[in-house]
Design a protein around this motif. Structure first.
Motif, short mmCIF file in Angstrom:
data_model
loop_
_atom_site.label_atom_id
_atom_site.label_comp_id
_atom_site.label_asym_id
_atom_site.label_seq_id
_atom_site.Cartn_x
_atom_site.Cartn_y
_atom_site.Cartn_z
N SER A 44 -0.78 14.22 -98.93
CA SER A 44 0.27 13.74 -98.69
C SER A 44 1.50 14.63 -98.00
N SER A 45 2.60 13.66 -98.13
CA SER A 45 3.98 15.47 -97.81
C SER A 45 4.65 15.81 -99.23
N GLN A 46 3.95 15.04 -99.90
CA GLN A 46 4.19 15.85 -101.19
C GLN A 46 4.40 17.32 -101.32
N LEU A 79 22.41 23.30 -106.29
CA LEU A 79 21.42 23.33 -105.62
C LEU A 79 20.32 22.31 -105.64
N ALA A 80 19.75 21.57 -104.86
CA ALA A 80 18.25 20.74 -105.04
C ALA A 80 17.54 20.96 -104.32
N TYR A 81 15.91 21.19 -104.28
CA TYR A 81 14.25 21.14 -103.49
C TYR A 81 14.34 19.66 -103.73
N ARG A 88 12.97 12.33 -104.42
CA ARG A 88 11.68 12.84 -104.53
C ARG A 88 12.89 14.59 -104.74
N GLN A 89 12.98 14.89 -105.83
CA GLN A 89 13.27 16.05 -106.34
C GLN A 89 13.12 17.16 -107.12
N PRO A 90 12.06 17.74 -106.96
CA PRO A 90 11.27 18.53 -108.07
C PRO A 90 11.81 19.18 -108.95
N LEU A 91 13.21 19.65 -108.61
CA LEU A 91 14.11 21.27 -109.01
C LEU A 91 15.52 21.44 -108.33
#
Length: 199
Positions: A44-46, A79-81, A88-91
C-alpha cells in the motif's frame, strides 16, 4: 488404475488451487482437501515500517505541512506529517511561537501508548507521554513530554528533513519533499525565535 489417474488430476490442479506437492500427497493419504497457499498482498501507499538505518525516501502522497493559527495571540503552530485533506496523519508536532517547547502528538493510536522514540540522523530521543480519551472513542490522543527547541534531535530534524518514529514496536519513516523540508525549517524557526506580540 484409479490411483495413478487421481494423482495426475491432482498434479494438474496445482497451479489453479495454489497447492504444493506435499498437499497432494497428504490429500491422497488422508483423503483431505489441500489447503491453498496464501498469496502476498500488494504493497500500500501507507507509511511502512523501516528496515533501513540511512536516510529514508519520501512516501508517495505524504509530506510535512505547517499550519499557524493567526487568530490566537501566541500563534500556535502545528507541523503535521499527513496526506492533505485526509485523516491519515501518523504524527503532529506542536508549539507556540517563541516558546521553544515542542510536543509530539498522535491521534487515533493505541489507547495504552505511553512512549515513543523519534530519531533523525544520529540523534535519537525516547519520549514519555500520556494517551487520553476524546469525545470520539476511536480517536484517543497521545501527547508527549516537552522537547526543547534547541534539543539536538530538533536541530537534526530541521537539517535532515525527516524523522523515524517508533511506537509500540512499529517504526515509520517520515521524509519530506523539498516543500515539506521548508515547512519543517519554518516550524522550528517559529517555535524557537524570540516571541513578539507584534509578529
Amino acid at each position: 488404475m484409479m490411483k495413478p489417474l487421481l494423482a495426475v488430476l491432482a498434479f494438474s490442479m496445482l497451479g489453479i488451487a495454489g497447492c504444493s506437492v506435499e498437499d497432494v500427497d497428504a490429500a491422497q493419504a488422508g483423503n483431505e482437501t489441500p489447503t491453498p497457499v496464501a498469496k502476498q498482498q500488494p504493497a500500500s501507499s501507507q507509511p511502512t515500517p523501516s528496515d533501513v538505518t540511512g536516510k529514508p525516501s519520501p512516501t508517495p502522497g505524504y509530506d510535512w505541512h505547517l499550519r499557524i493559527d493567526e487568530s490566537i495571540r501566541t500563534r500556535p503552530a502545528t507541523l503535521a506529517y499527513e496526506v492533505s485533506d485526509t485523516d491519515r496523519q501518523p504524527l503532529t508536532i506542536t508549539c507556540e511561537e517563541g516558546s521553544s517547547r515542542l510536543f509530539a502528538e498522535i491521534s487515533g493510536g493505541p489507547t495504552d501508548l505511553a512512549k515513543l522514540t523519534l530519531a533523525s540522523g544520529d540523534q535519537m530521543r525516547q519520549l514519555k507521554g500520556e494517551t487520553r480519551p476524546t469525545e470520539i472513542p476511536e480517536m484517543p490522543h497521545f501527547v508527549s513530554e516537552e522537547i526543547a527547541g534547541d534539543a539536538p534531535l530538533v536541530t537534526a530534524f530541521a537539517a535532515n528533513g525527516w524523522l523515524r518514529m517508533t511506537a509500540k514496536d512499529i517504526t515509520t519513516d517520515m521524509a519530506a519533499s523539498h516543500k515539506g523540508a521548508k515547512a519543517i525549517a519554518d516550524f522550528v524557526k517559529h517555535c524557537t525565535r524570540p516571541y513578539s506580540p507584534w509578529g
